[in-house]
Design a protein around this motif. Structure first.
Motif, PDB file in Angstrom:
ATOM      1  N   LEU A  74      26.290  -9.470  40.547  1.00 28.66           N
ATOM      2  CA  LEU A  74      27.068  -8.521  39.684  1.00 28.66           C
ATOM      3  C   LEU A  74      27.431  -7.588  39.235  1.00 28.66           C
ATOM      4  CD1 LEU A  74      28.704 -12.137  38.697  1.00 28.66           C
ATOM      5  CD2 LEU A  74      29.426 -11.019  40.337  1.00 28.66           C
ATOM      6  N   GLY A  75      25.937  -7.422  38.955  1.00 27.68           N
ATOM      7  CA  GLY A  75      24.945  -6.505  38.210  1.00 27.68           C
ATOM      8  C   GLY A  75      25.331  -6.438  36.744  1.00 27.68           C
ATOM      9  N   HIS A  76      25.649  -7.663  36.010  1.00 28.45           N
ATOM     10  CA  HIS A  76      25.465  -8.241  34.961  1.00 28.45           C
ATOM     11  C   HIS A  76      25.285  -9.959  35.363  1.00 28.45           C
ATOM     12  CE1 HIS A  76      29.431 -10.507  35.518  1.00 28.45           C
ATOM     13  NE2 HIS A  76      29.769  -9.244  36.126  1.00 28.45           N
ATOM     14  N   PRO A  77      25.006 -10.529  33.809  1.00 28.34           N
ATOM     15  CA  PRO A  77      24.635 -11.746  34.052  1.00 28.34           C
ATOM     16  C   PRO A  77      26.230 -12.807  34.200  1.00 28.34           C
ATOM     17  CG  PRO A  77      23.560 -11.108  31.973  1.00 28.34           C
ATOM     18  CD  PRO A  77      24.716  -9.972  32.241  1.00 28.34           C
ATOM     19  N   PHE A  78      25.766 -13.790  35.270  1.00 28.18           N
ATOM     20  CA  PHE A  78      26.677 -15.273  35.286  1.00 28.18           C
ATOM     21  C   PHE A  78      27.640 -15.028  34.193  1.00 28.18           C
ATOM     22  CE2 PHE A  78      28.454 -18.871  36.813  1.00 28.18           C
ATOM     23  CZ  PHE A  78      29.648 -18.125  38.169  1.00 28.18           C
ATOM     24  N   GLY A  79      26.819 -15.532  33.439  1.00 27.98           N
ATOM     25  CA  GLY A  79      27.369 -16.141  31.903  1.00 27.98           C
ATOM     26  C   GLY A  79      27.462 -17.145  32.043  1.00 27.98           C
ATOM     27  N   ARG A  80      27.653 -18.468  33.086  1.00 27.84           N
ATOM     28  CA  ARG A  80      27.843 -19.542  32.814  1.00 27.84           C
ATOM     29  C   ARG A  80      26.960 -20.176  33.400  1.00 27.84           C
ATOM     30  NH1 ARG A  80      33.876 -19.416  34.510  1.00 27.84           N
ATOM     31  NH2 ARG A  80      34.632 -17.627  34.039  1.00 27.84           N
ATOM     32  N   LEU A  81      26.939 -21.859  33.416  1.00 26.67           N
ATOM     33  CA  LEU A  81      25.116 -22.675  33.691  1.00 26.67           C
ATOM     34  C   LEU A  81      25.735 -22.649  34.589  1.00 26.67           C
ATOM     35  CD1 LEU A  81      24.121 -24.093  29.911  1.00 26.67           C
ATOM     36  CD2 LEU A  81      23.501 -22.217  31.359  1.00 26.67           C
TER      37      LEU A  81
END
Lengths: 194, 220
Positions: A74-81
């Motif tokens: 994605l080029g950025h943190p996924f942001g969900r666990l």
């Protein structure tokens, strides 16, 4: 010869006056279109692709390795666990939100046996790039798989003016394939366990 | 001319410089844009954390947690997680506020209130009570009755300093460097004259190009 020079001079002088006028007209009539839209609900997407509005669902816990892989795609943190998917037999469906330029685009991806069956744009919130919803673009994803490096095995052709949306769709498809592969490996390990 | 060229160059590389994500909120720009601090629509507290809604974003303290969502309806803490609900979706969070999962509810239903009955999360949807399953992320008709005292999540008013910090964070999201540069490039940064200055500058550049070509052509 002299006549030719005169004509050329006259043309150049006319251009001196005409071009600023054309520029003013372009500035005055320029506008932008905004088309944020809900194209399909998750329920309708699941009903159409898996044959059931609320098919069985399961989750993947995004452990460190998978988080890193997702961030790399994605080029950025996924942001969900945790990420949810729906399934019917070997077919899995994924609903992924990915930012195009500023706002998330909601995409639905259906995968069977490691191969994308279809990709759809469910919600589009950006002001530009909505052309990615059309079949001429989305059908490029049908039949795509992961290659040896974990990327899509074929290049996706872009759309002029929708570069960021195209990239978001491509990243989402790539992520869905990686997550599907993770599920298949996990299921295989579970079925092989004594 | 330099300003327009430089801002154009930067705008052409917004992704490289991450300009759309960089906040440009400052008292100067705030004044220039005539921006009032955005109002906090509602704040709820769960597990000692504050959840506030501004525009279509839910903030966890000063961090944007859920974007492109709708009105915040409540936040409740169970023994091992936090659940927040907006009008159209639910989000499950770890006790420290890390987002576990969010899911949109059925488009035909709206969440009215969110509460807890024991360790169960209860949603009031159009007068009917549903239990929200935080594992399956779905709703089931509840036998919980109002009389059984669902503790409904109620809005709170954070102290002035917290409010200001949350509003500043929201302002930062509204005003990015990309916005400033776009307006600088187009001249809209200055209320009336800016656009005309930018247009005149552009026309001058076109004029210089044409007259330059004309002079060069005539010298030949």
């Amino acid at each position: 010869m002299a006549a030719n020079v005169n004509i050329t001079r006259r043309g150049a002088v006319s251009a001196l006056f005409a071009l600023p006028l054309i520029a003013i007209a372009v500035v005055a009539f320029a506008g932008t279109a905004t088309v944020p839209a809900d194209y399909q609900s998750r329920q309708d997407f699941l009903r159409e692709t898996l044959g059931n509005e609320e098919p069985q669902s399961d989750v993947i816990w995004m452990q460190a390795g998978l988080q890193e892989k997702a961030a790399e795609i994605l080029g950025h943190p996924f942001g969900r666990l945790r990420v949810r998917y729906w399934y019917e037999g070997d077919r899995t469906a994924w609903v992924i939100d990915e930012i195009g330029k500023e706002k998330p685009i909601t995409l639905g991806v259906v995968i069977e046996a490691g191969e994308i069956q279809s990709l759809r744009v469910l919600q589009f919130r950006e002001s530009r790039g909505w052309e990615i919803r059309y079949p001429f673009f989305t059908r490029q994803f049908s039949g795509l798989r992961l290659n040896d490096t974990g990327s899509l095995n074929q290049r996706i052709d872009g759309i002029t003016g929708a570069t960021l949306s195209v990239r978001a769709a491509t990243r989402s498809a790539n992520l869905a394939l990686v997550l599907d592969e993770h599920v298949r490996r996990r299921n295989h390990a579970l079925s092989a366990a004594p | 001319v330099l300003l327009i060229a430089a801002s154009g160059l930067l705008l052409n590389n917004t992704d490289t410089f991450g300009l759309s994500a960089r906040s440009a909120a400052s008292p100067l720009f705030q004044k220039l844009y005539g921006m009032d601090p955005p109002s906090i629509q509602a704040t709820y507290s769960a597990n000692g954390l504050l959840f506030s809604a501004i525009d279509n974003t839910v903030y966890l303290e000063e961090q944007a947690l859920l974007t492109e969502t709708s009105d915040l309806r409540g936040a409740v803490a169970t023994s091992d997680e936090i659940v927040i609900a907006t009008r159209s979706e639910f989000a499950v969070l770890a006790p420290n506020g890390a987002l576990v999962e969010r899911i949109r509810s059925n488009p035909n239903t709206e969440v009215g209130r969110l509460g807890a009955a024991g360790n169960e999360v209860v949603a009031d949807m159009g007068g009917e009570l549903f239990v929200f399953d935080t594992v399956a992320m779905n709703l089931k008709k509840s036998d919980v009755r109002e009389a059984q005292a669902v503790r409904w999540s109620t809005p709170i008013v954070p102290d002035a300093d917290r409010q200001e910090a949350i509003q500043a964070a929201a302002m930062g999201r509204l005003l990015s460097w990309e916005r400033i540069l776009t307006d600088l490039h187009s001249g809209r940064l200055l209320p009336v004259a800016g656009r005309y200055i930018a247009d005149i500058t552009a026309l001058c550049l076109i004029y210089l190009c044409i007259t330059g070509l004309f002079l060069w052509f005539r010298r030949r």
